[in-house]
Design a protein around this motif. Structure first.
Motif, PDB file in Angstrom:
ATOM      1  N   GLN A  10      44.565  46.923  13.283  1.00  0.00           N
ATOM      2  CA  GLN A  10      45.094  45.598  13.579  1.00  0.00           C
ATOM      3  C   GLN A  10      46.063  45.154  12.489  1.00  0.00           C
ATOM      4  O   GLN A  10      45.867  45.449  11.302  1.00  0.00           O
ATOM      5  CB  GLN A  10      43.973  44.569  13.701  1.00  0.00           C
ATOM      6  N   ILE A  11      47.093  44.419  12.910  1.00  0.00           N
ATOM      7  CA  ILE A  11      48.044  43.794  11.998  1.00  0.00           C
ATOM      8  C   ILE A  11      48.114  42.317  12.342  1.00  0.00           C
ATOM      9  O   ILE A  11      48.348  41.952  13.496  1.00  0.00           O
ATOM     10  CB  ILE A  11      49.444  44.420  12.114  1.00  0.00           C
ATOM     11  N   ARG A  12      47.911  41.481  11.339  1.00  0.00           N
ATOM     12  CA  ARG A  12      47.955  40.027  11.524  1.00  0.00           C
ATOM     13  C   ARG A  12      49.136  39.458  10.738  1.00  0.00           C
ATOM     14  O   ARG A  12      49.276  39.713   9.542  1.00  0.00           O
ATOM     15  CB  ARG A  12      46.658  39.382  11.037  1.00  0.00           C
ATOM     16  N   TYR A  13      49.971  38.693  11.431  1.00  0.00           N
ATOM     17  CA  TYR A  13      51.071  37.960  10.815  1.00  0.00           C
ATOM     18  C   TYR A  13      50.728  36.477  10.854  1.00  0.00           C
ATOM     19  O   TYR A  13      50.466  35.932  11.924  1.00  0.00           O
ATOM     20  CB  TYR A  13      52.376  38.195  11.566  1.00  0.00           C
ATOM     21  N   THR A  14      50.754  35.831   9.693  1.00  0.00           N
ATOM     22  CA  THR A  14      50.378  34.414   9.611  1.00  0.00           C
ATOM     23  C   THR A  14      51.368  33.674   8.729  1.00  0.00           C
ATOM     24  O   THR A  14      51.674  34.100   7.611  1.00  0.00           O
ATOM     25  CB  THR A  14      48.969  34.257   9.009  1.00  0.00           C
ATOM     26  N   LEU A  15      51.842  32.542   9.218  1.00  0.00           N
ATOM     27  CA  LEU A  15      52.628  31.623   8.402  1.00  0.00           C
ATOM     28  C   LEU A  15      51.649  30.762   7.620  1.00  0.00           C
ATOM     29  O   LEU A  15      51.034  29.849   8.159  1.00  0.00           O
ATOM     30  CB  LEU A  15      53.539  30.770   9.282  1.00  0.00           C
ATOM     31  N   THR A  16      51.471  31.097   6.346  1.00  0.00           N
ATOM     32  CA  THR A  16      50.441  30.417   5.543  1.00  0.00           C
ATOM     33  C   THR A  16      50.965  29.152   4.887  1.00  0.00           C
ATOM     34  O   THR A  16      50.199  28.249   4.578  1.00  0.00           O
ATOM     35  CB  THR A  16      49.902  31.357   4.454  1.00  0.00           C
ATOM     36  N   THR A  17      52.259  29.091   4.612  1.00  0.00           N
ATOM     37  CA  THR A  17      52.915  27.873   4.118  1.00  0.00           C
ATOM     38  C   THR A  17      54.239  27.761   4.857  1.00  0.00           C
ATOM     39  O   THR A  17      54.612  28.640   5.652  1.00  0.00           O
ATOM     40  CB  THR A  17      53.187  27.915   2.600  1.00  0.00           C
TER      41      THR A  17
END
Length: 293
Positions: free
Chosen positions: A112-119
């Motif tokens: 799995q690959i997770r892309y997240t906009l954290t800021t």
């Protein structure tokens, strides 16, 4: 299919083919940070490297009496992932073993690959590998994002630099052809930021051994007006690369949990240099992030 996530500052696009980043744009400046895969230079944006990083000796490996053939950087970048989770600011892509992958790589896996906009300015990229079986699996994983250099018209490649922190002397892994030579390390001291020059890539990538130390790299214009910061938590290596002889308008910063075969590799994947061994029913995770300014 392309998945789009965004927040107040960034628009990020990821394609299900290879779970590959396609675009990162700032809303305020409309700058496109990611290389747009012009085949004249290099036809990829930010490929995911799995289940190997770099090249195998003779493009093959042995496991339990059988020989398997894998091209450079593995197959994940050329297969379609499934989007298993998505919101406005994050998306998760998954690839599982199949009859196709088993012909190339005999192990069962959930990747799995997770892309997240954290800021507002940062994208976090996370890798998760699960071993659903009872016997160990052997793998490597990494990223290969390419960034536009220059970012703006009327700028030049040599107007940019790479800075590495912490500032110390790093072991540099040399390449002999496509293979690594960790027995004859060079050194790299970033006391002075690395001014971009095409000749620096005559012998392929500049590869630094990080030994899982938290590290950051800044790729920016000399006046620091715009650029990207890559933050690495526990990567084994990072590569800095642009294709030599093409005067290509991009640079790659590549976080790796693995590296190419050594020049004296015996072909047995269980002996492979910098391989990750994951026991049955266990999980592996790694992450890195990109901050755009």
């Amino acid at each position: 299919m392309t998945v789009r996530i965004e927040n107040d500052n960034l628009i990020v696009e990821i394609h299900e083919h290879g779970a590959e980043l396609q675009s990162v744009r700032r809303k305020d400046s409309e700058l496109e940070y990611l290389w747009q895969a012009d085949p004249k230079y290099w036809n990829r944006h930010s490929p995911v490297l799995f289940p190997i990083v770099g090249r195998l000796k003779n493009n093959q490996f042995d496991y339990e009496g059988h020989t398997y053939y894998l091209s450079q950087h593995g197959f994940a970048r050329d297969l379609n992932f499934i989007v298993i989770e998505q919101s406005a600011t994050h998306a998760v892509f998954e690839l599982r073993d199949s009859p196709l992958t088993k012909n190339l790589y005999p192990f069962s896996f959930h990747f799995q690959i997770r892309y997240t906009l954290t800021t507002n300015d940062t994208v976090k990229i996370e890798y998760f590998v699960h071993n659903p079986g009872e016997t160990p699996i052997y793998f490597q994983v990494g990223g290969h994002p390419a960034f536009n250099v220059p970012l703006e018209v009327n700028h030049k490649f040599t107007d940019y630099y790479v800075n590495v922190d912490p500032v110390k002397e790093y072991d540099r892994v040399k390449l002999i052809g496509p293979y690594s030579d960790p027995e004859h390390m060079g050194t790299f001291n970033p006391r002075i930021p690395l001014r971009l020059r095409y000749d620096d890539y005559k012998e392929d990538a500049i590869i630094l051994s990080l030994e899982k130390q938290q590290t950051s790299l800044i790729l920016a214009r000399l006046d620091a007006s715009h650029g990207v910061t890559m933050n690495l938590k526990d990567a084994n290596y990072v590569g800095i690369w642009s294709p030599y002889g093409k005067d290509a308008p991009f640079v790659c910063l590549e976080p790796w949990w693995g590296i190419a075969d050594t020049i004296d590799a015996d072909g047995d994947i269980t002996h492979k240099f910098a391989i990750n061994k994951l026991a049955g029913q266990k999980d592996f995770s790694a992450n890195w992030s990109l901050t755009f300014f």
